[in-house]
Design a protein around this motif. Structure first.
Motif, PDB file in Angstrom:
ATOM      1  N   MET A 144       0.846  -1.189   0.000  1.00 52.05           N
ATOM      2  CA  MET A 144       0.000   0.000   0.000  1.00 52.05           C
ATOM      3  C   MET A 144       0.886   1.246   0.000  1.00 52.05           C
ATOM      4  SD  MET A 144      -2.815   1.225   2.813  1.00 52.05           S
ATOM      5  CE  MET A 144      -3.818  -0.225   2.545  1.00 52.05           C
ATOM      6  N   LYS A 145       0.587   2.175  -0.889  1.00 56.72           N
ATOM      7  CA  LYS A 145       1.368   3.420  -0.963  1.00 56.72           C
ATOM      8  C   LYS A 145       0.598   4.526  -0.267  1.00 56.72           C
ATOM      9  CE  LYS A 145       3.814   4.725  -4.628  1.00 56.72           C
ATOM     10  NZ  LYS A 145       4.120   5.215  -6.000  1.00 56.72           N
ATOM     11  N   THR A 146       1.270   5.256   0.593  1.00 57.36           N
ATOM     12  CA  THR A 146       0.647   6.391   1.280  1.00 57.36           C
ATOM     13  C   THR A 146       1.381   7.666   0.913  1.00 57.36           C
ATOM     14  OG1 THR A 146       2.039   6.154   3.234  1.00 57.36           O
ATOM     15  CG2 THR A 146      -0.062   4.926   3.199  1.00 57.36           C
ATOM     16  N   ARG A 147       0.683   8.788   1.016  1.00 54.47           N
ATOM     17  CA  ARG A 147       1.304  10.071   0.672  1.00 54.47           C
ATOM     18  C   ARG A 147       0.619  11.159   1.489  1.00 54.47           C
ATOM     19  NH1 ARG A 147       1.286  11.286  -5.466  1.00 54.47           N
ATOM     20  NH2 ARG A 147       3.037   9.849  -5.382  1.00 54.47           N
ATOM     21  N   ASP A 148       1.419  12.005   2.100  1.00 53.76           N
ATOM     22  CA  ASP A 148       0.879  13.128   2.850  1.00 53.76           C
ATOM     23  C   ASP A 148       0.732  14.327   1.922  1.00 53.76           C
ATOM     24  OD1 ASP A 148       0.837  11.730   5.243  1.00 53.76           O
ATOM     25  OD2 ASP A 148       2.931  12.246   5.684  1.00 53.76           O
ATOM     26  N   MET A 149      -0.388  15.016   2.030  1.00 51.07           N
ATOM     27  CA  MET A 149      -0.562  16.242   1.265  1.00 51.07           C
ATOM     28  C   MET A 149       0.410  17.298   1.773  1.00 51.07           C
ATOM     29  SD  MET A 149      -2.883  15.616  -0.937  1.00 51.07           S
ATOM     30  CE  MET A 149      -3.487  17.223  -1.465  1.00 51.07           C
ATOM     31  N   ASN A 150       1.016  18.047   0.875  1.00 51.13           N
ATOM     32  CA  ASN A 150       1.882  19.141   1.323  1.00 51.13           C
ATOM     33  C   ASN A 150       1.397  20.456   0.733  1.00 51.13           C
ATOM     34  OD1 ASN A 150       3.061  19.651  -1.264  1.00 51.13           O
ATOM     35  ND2 ASN A 150       4.529  17.990  -0.945  1.00 51.13           N
ATOM     36  N   ARG A 151       1.977  21.524   1.216  1.00 51.13           N
ATOM     37  CA  ARG A 151       1.493  22.852   0.835  1.00 51.13           C
ATOM     38  C   ARG A 151       1.690  23.144  -0.647  1.00 51.13           C
ATOM     39  NH1 ARG A 151       3.501  26.678   5.914  1.00 51.13           N
ATOM     40  NH2 ARG A 151       2.161  25.716   7.500  1.00 51.13           N
ATOM     41  N   ASP A 152       2.775  22.641  -1.234  1.00 48.35           N
ATOM     42  CA  ASP A 152       3.019  22.895  -2.658  1.00 48.35           C
ATOM     43  C   ASP A 152       1.925  22.291  -3.519  1.00 48.35           C
ATOM     44  OD1 ASP A 152       5.287  24.307  -2.119  1.00 48.35           O
ATOM     45  OD2 ASP A 152       6.670  22.651  -2.496  1.00 48.35           O
ATOM     46  N   TRP A 153       1.527  21.067  -3.201  1.00 49.02           N
ATOM     47  CA  TRP A 153       0.467  20.423  -3.980  1.00 49.02           C
ATOM     48  C   TRP A 153      -0.853  21.171  -3.833  1.00 49.02           C
ATOM     49  CZ3 TRP A 153       1.664  14.926  -1.671  1.00 49.02           C
ATOM     50  CH2 TRP A 153       2.908  14.501  -2.147  1.00 49.02           C
ATOM     51  N   ILE A 154      -1.138  21.573  -2.607  1.00 48.75           N
ATOM     52  CA  ILE A 154      -2.383  22.305  -2.358  1.00 48.75           C
ATOM     53  C   ILE A 154      -2.373  23.631  -3.108  1.00 48.75           C
ATOM     54  CG2 ILE A 154      -3.761  23.469  -0.583  1.00 48.75           C
ATOM     55  CD1 ILE A 154      -2.792  21.258   1.363  1.00 48.75           C
ATOM     56  N   ALA A 155      -1.219  24.304  -3.096  1.00 44.15           N
ATOM     57  CA  ALA A 155      -1.107  25.583  -3.811  1.00 44.15           C
ATOM     58  C   ALA A 155      -1.277  25.381  -5.315  1.00 44.15           C
ATOM     59  CB  ALA A 155       0.243  26.239  -3.518  1.00 44.15           C
ATOM     60  N   THR A 156      -0.736  24.280  -5.846  1.00 44.46           N
ATOM     61  CA  THR A 156      -0.886  23.987  -7.264  1.00 44.46           C
ATOM     62  C   THR A 156      -2.356  23.770  -7.620  1.00 44.46           C
ATOM     63  OG1 THR A 156       1.307  22.982  -7.400  1.00 44.46           O
ATOM     64  CG2 THR A 156      -0.267  22.395  -9.125  1.00 44.46           C
ATOM     65  N   ALA A 157      -3.046  23.011  -6.792  1.00 41.41           N
ATOM     66  CA  ALA A 157      -4.472  22.761  -7.028  1.00 41.41           C
ATOM     67  C   ALA A 157      -5.270  24.060  -6.958  1.00 41.41           C
ATOM     68  CB  ALA A 157      -5.005  21.754  -6.016  1.00 41.41           C
ATOM     69  N   ALA A 158      -4.928  24.922  -6.003  1.00 42.62           N
ATOM     70  CA  ALA A 158      -5.625  26.205  -5.864  1.00 42.62           C
ATOM     71  C   ALA A 158      -5.389  27.086  -7.087  1.00 42.62           C
ATOM     72  CB  ALA A 158      -5.162  26.913  -4.593  1.00 42.62           C
ATOM     73  N   THR A 159      -4.164  27.050  -7.620  1.00 42.68           N
ATOM     74  CA  THR A 159      -3.845  27.828  -8.817  1.00 42.68           C
ATOM     75  C   THR A 159      -4.674  27.351 -10.008  1.00 42.68           C
ATOM     76  OG1 THR A 159      -1.589  28.235  -8.053  1.00 42.68           O
ATOM     77  CG2 THR A 159      -2.008  28.499 -10.408  1.00 42.68           C
ATOM     78  N   LEU A 160      -4.749  26.046 -10.185  1.00 42.28           N
ATOM     79  CA  LEU A 160      -5.552  25.493 -11.272  1.00 42.28           C
ATOM     80  C   LEU A 160      -7.023  25.864 -11.107  1.00 42.28           C
ATOM     81  CD1 LEU A 160      -3.941  21.939 -11.535  1.00 42.28           C
ATOM     82  CD2 LEU A 160      -3.737  23.793 -13.188  1.00 42.28           C
ATOM     83  N   ASN A 161      -7.504  25.800  -9.867  1.00 39.96           N
ATOM     84  CA  ASN A 161      -8.903  26.119  -9.588  1.00 39.96           C
ATOM     85  C   ASN A 161      -9.200  27.577  -9.920  1.00 39.96           C
ATOM     86  OD1 ASN A 161     -11.014  27.213  -7.429  1.00 39.96           O
ATOM     87  ND2 ASN A 161     -11.499  25.075  -7.846  1.00 39.96           N
ATOM     88  N   SER A 162      -8.291  28.473  -9.551  1.00 36.52           N
ATOM     89  CA  SER A 162      -8.527  29.903  -9.775  1.00 36.52           C
ATOM     90  C   SER A 162      -8.430  30.271 -11.254  1.00 36.52           C
ATOM     91  CB  SER A 162      -7.522  30.736  -8.962  1.00 36.52           C
ATOM     92  OG  SER A 162      -6.195  30.517  -9.418  1.00 36.52           O
ATOM     93  N   ALA A 163      -7.816  29.387 -12.068  1.00 38.49           N
ATOM     94  CA  ALA A 163      -7.678  29.666 -13.491  1.00 38.49           C
ATOM     95  C   ALA A 163      -8.949  29.381 -14.275  1.00 38.49           C
ATOM     96  CB  ALA A 163      -6.521  28.845 -14.078  1.00 38.49           C
ATOM     97  N   LEU A 164      -9.928  28.709 -13.649  1.00 40.93           N
ATOM     98  CA  LEU A 164     -11.120  28.288 -14.383  1.00 40.93           C
ATOM     99  C   LEU A 164     -11.831  29.426 -15.113  1.00 40.93           C
ATOM    100  CD1 LEU A 164     -13.187  26.181 -15.236  1.00 40.93           C
ATOM    101  CD2 LEU A 164     -14.346  26.526 -13.039  1.00 40.93           C
ATOM    102  N   PRO A 165     -12.089  30.586 -14.491  1.00 45.17           N
ATOM    103  CA  PRO A 165     -12.788  31.656 -15.234  1.00 45.17           C
ATOM    104  C   PRO A 165     -12.023  32.126 -16.467  1.00 45.17           C
ATOM    105  CG  PRO A 165     -12.729  32.135 -12.877  1.00 45.17           C
ATOM    106  CD  PRO A 165     -11.819  30.977 -13.103  1.00 45.17           C
TER     107      PRO A 165
END
Length: 287
Positions: free
Chosen positions: A1-22
């Motif tokens: 089983m592979k586990t991975r902790d979320m980190n701030r860089d990944w969250i920031a990347t997702a937020a950037t993609l989300n804000s680009a939608l408009p």
């Protein structure tokens, strides 16, 4: 089983993609003409980054058109071939021998390098010049300058045909004369003429400066055409920025929705301009 902790860089990347939608929605189906020159052409790394940005634009529904310069490469080849140039009022006289070198470098070496870079990132690019399919018919700009042309008639049908097949046009700034001549055209001028013919949503002029600056030396992020005229009259806009702002005003007058003068040295400058709130340069709109 592979586990991975979320980190701030990944969250920031997702937020950037989300804000680009408009912005992704805003530019879906838009035509964006990009004048490529300066630093973005100066290294393989910068070229690869630019090509990746252009392919991403095409992937999310934009119809990009790349118009390129190549002055330093032309100068290097003229020196290598020992072809001497004359200058009139600081402008190179383009005689028959010189225009043959210009065409060889622009349509050959430079154009194909950009095409290859875009294709290498998974895009589908085709190299053209203004001579192809009567895209850009030119008149001689000034008899004393030789084979230097000004766009007089534009036929953008070939570009619309390429858009319909998801192909990215890469255009060398050369035009055909009415009597079979080849004319060298200023890269910014060619980009403006092509953007005007396409009624483009955006014309992006990549430069080696951060944008249009006010009297205090600060970059102005948004301007109207009238403000550009005032800043030119009072000397705030001077030197090499004048032809770029003149290109912008001509394009706006011909139906381009907005022009951006932006810093091509900034990583991902084109994406920052189109898909973020703060942009990456000076946005110029009609009055």
């Amino acid at each position: 089983m592979k586990t991975r902790d979320m980190n701030r860089d990944w969250i920031a990347t997702a937020a950037t993609l989300n804000s680009a939608l408009p912005y992704l929605q805003r530019y879906d189906g838009a035509i964006v003409v990009i004048k490529l020159g300066g630093h973005a052409m100066g290294s393989d790394e910068a070229m690869e980054s630019f090509a990746r940005d252009v392919v991403l634009m095409r992937q999310v529904g934009v119809n990009p058109v790349v118009v390129h310069g190549g002055g330093p490469m032309i100068n290097a080849m003229l020196d290598k071939l020992d072809i001497q140039s004359e200058f009139v009022n600081g402008k190179r006289v383009t005689d028959k021998a010189t225009v043959e070198v210009v065409e060889m470098v622009l349509s050959g070496l430079v154009n194909k390098r950009i095409v290859q870079a875009i294709n290498g990132q998974g895009g589908s690019a085709v190299g053209l010049s203004g001579k192809d399919a009567q895209l850009m018919i030119c008149d001689q700009t000034d008899e004393s300058l030789g084979f230097v042309g000004s766009p007089a008639e534009m036929n953008p049908k070939i570009l619309h045909d390429l858009f319909a097949h998801d192909v990215i046009p890469v255009i060398a700034p050369l035009g055909a004369g009415r009597n079979g001549e080849t004319f060298n055209v200023n890269g910014d001028t060619a980009a403006g003429a092509i953007a005007s013919a396409l009624k483009a949503d955006r014309l992006l002029l990549l430069t080696d400066v951060s944008g249009v600056k006010n009297a205090a030396g600060d970059v102005v992020t948004e301007l109207k055409a009238g403000q550009i005229r005032e800043m030119t009259l009072d000397g705030t806009i001077a030197g090499g920025m004048i032809p770029k702002t003149e290109t912008a005003l001509d394009a706006l007058h011909s139906g381009v929705r907005a022009v951006v003068i932006l810093d091509g040295r900034a990583p991902n400058a084109v994406l920052l301009e189109l898909y973020t709130e703060h942009g990456a340069g000076s946005l110029i709109r009609p009055d």
